[in-house]
Design an enzyme around this catalytic site. Structure first.
Site, PDB file in Angstrom:
ATOM      1  N   CYS A  81     -34.366  27.299 -10.041  1.00 58.50           N
ATOM      2  CA  CYS A  81     -35.415  26.411  -9.527  1.00 58.50           C
ATOM      3  C   CYS A  81     -34.974  24.985  -9.823  1.00 58.50           C
ATOM      4  O   CYS A  81     -33.787  24.672  -9.697  1.00 58.50           O
ATOM      5  CB  CYS A  81     -36.762  26.745 -10.170  1.00 58.50           C
ATOM      6  SG  CYS A  81     -36.765  26.637 -11.972  1.00 58.50           S
ATOM      7  N   ARG A 124     -38.506  20.718  -0.904  1.00 56.65           N
ATOM      8  CA  ARG A 124     -37.485  20.374  -1.890  1.00 56.65           C
ATOM      9  C   ARG A 124     -36.202  21.140  -1.612  1.00 56.65           C
ATOM     10  O   ARG A 124     -35.099  20.590  -1.719  1.00 56.65           O
ATOM     11  CB  ARG A 124     -37.970  20.671  -3.311  1.00 56.65           C
ATOM     12  CG  ARG A 124     -39.068  19.744  -3.811  1.00 56.65           C
ATOM     13  CD  ARG A 124     -39.405  20.023  -5.260  1.00 56.65           C
ATOM     14  NE  ARG A 124     -38.330  19.626  -6.165  1.00 56.65           N
ATOM     15  CZ  ARG A 124     -38.250  19.982  -7.429  1.00 56.65           C
ATOM     16  NH1 ARG A 124     -39.168  20.780  -7.968  1.00 56.65           N
ATOM     17  NH2 ARG A 124     -37.239  19.569  -8.189  1.00 56.65           N
TER      18      ARG A 124
END
Length: 288
Positions: free
Chosen positions: A239, A183
């Site tokens: 995040c 990611r």
């Protein structure tokens, strides 16, 4: 009996507390959640949970109101709303709290951070989560009578950083991204509309803080993991939506490093502004 303020509590110690409620009677929050199925955590709670535990829903309790196109997926609750929720749970400033999820503290770390942000000093994460628990369990909704709490939430603003301030200080900040490397590199993006990472960030996949059973690595190992960034003065954790970023903060606290600031909006907020730069190529040292 002295109350430990270590960030973690082991299952056997919690079992001793529950067996001696006249000595220690902690608030226990069950924080299990599934990002792909928001109802699943509460369903698991109703099926079985630690004795006396209250369910803390990530969306309803541990997050504020999401505004599409402006906030991330899990913005922080407004301090007044968070104070009200804590008082509903009977929390005072001197409350002892224990938080847990299934095993990896992904969501428990968010509750740990939020409780401390509010001013609750004695809060611990059950190391290994429910999987580590060998004692009795309960089922059904919480029916424990609770006197309203009196906590006065502090919520210090220097614990967090806004997207605006982050963008202005990119060249001076050390950014740690708690998402998995695919990611971070933009190779996969299962949750958000754009892929990649904030320029200059390093990947600090939160699962690297844990052993195979979902328990935290020992402080020495964690200190070694974060050695290259741990003592930098302007460290920020982020995040996807400000959840596992708290896991990084917890791990660095365990390692003995200063507490990083939290970019609560995280990637899902960063990408709402088309003027915000995005990187997909790895940096010189992309991962911890």
């Amino acid at each position: 009996m002295s109350i430990a303020t270590h960030p973690l509590i082991e299952a056997d110690q919690l079992a001793d507390w529950l067996a001696n409620p006249d000595i220690v009677s902690p608030l226990i929050l069950d924080c299990r959640f599934n990002l792909a199925d928001p109802a699943a955590g509460e369903q698991h709670y109703l099926r079985e949970h630690l004795p006396g535990a209250v369910y803390a829903h990530l969306d309803r309790d541990l997050s504020g109101t999401r505004i599409p196109g402006q906030t991330g997926r899990h913005p922080l609750p407004h301090p007044e709303d968070w104070q009200a929720r804590l008082r509903d749970w009977g929390v005072n400033n001197d409350t002892t709290a224990v938080v847990y999820d299934q095993n990896n503290a992904m969501f428990a770390a968010r509750a740990w951070w939020l409780l401390r942000w509010a001013g609750v000093a004695r809060v611990q994460v059950l190391n290994g989560g429910l999987d580590a628990w060998q004692g009795p369990l309960q089922s059904g909704a919480d029916s424990h009578p609770r006197r309203a709490g009196s906590i006065k939430a502090t919520c210090p603003q220097d614990w967090i950083i806004s997207g605006k301030d982050l963008q202005a200080g990119l060249s001076d900040l050390t950014l740690l991204d708690a998402r998995a490397l695919p990611r971070f590199l933009g190779e996969q993006e299962p949750l958000d509309t754009k892929a990649g990472h904030i320029p200059g960030a390093r990947c600090a996949d939160f699962t690297g803080n844990l052993d195979a059973s979902g328990r935290f690595l020992n402080p020495e190992t964690l200190a070694s993991r974060f050695a290259s960034v741990g003592n930098r003065p302007h460290t920020v954790s982020y995040c996807g939506s400000g959840v596992t970023a708290c896991h990084t903060i917890l791990a660095m606290t365990l390692a003995g490093y200063p507490q990083p600031r939290l970019y609560a909006g995280s990637w899902s907020e960063w990408i709402t502004d088309p003027q915000h730069p995005i990187e997909t190529a790895p940096s010189e040292e992309p991962a911890l």
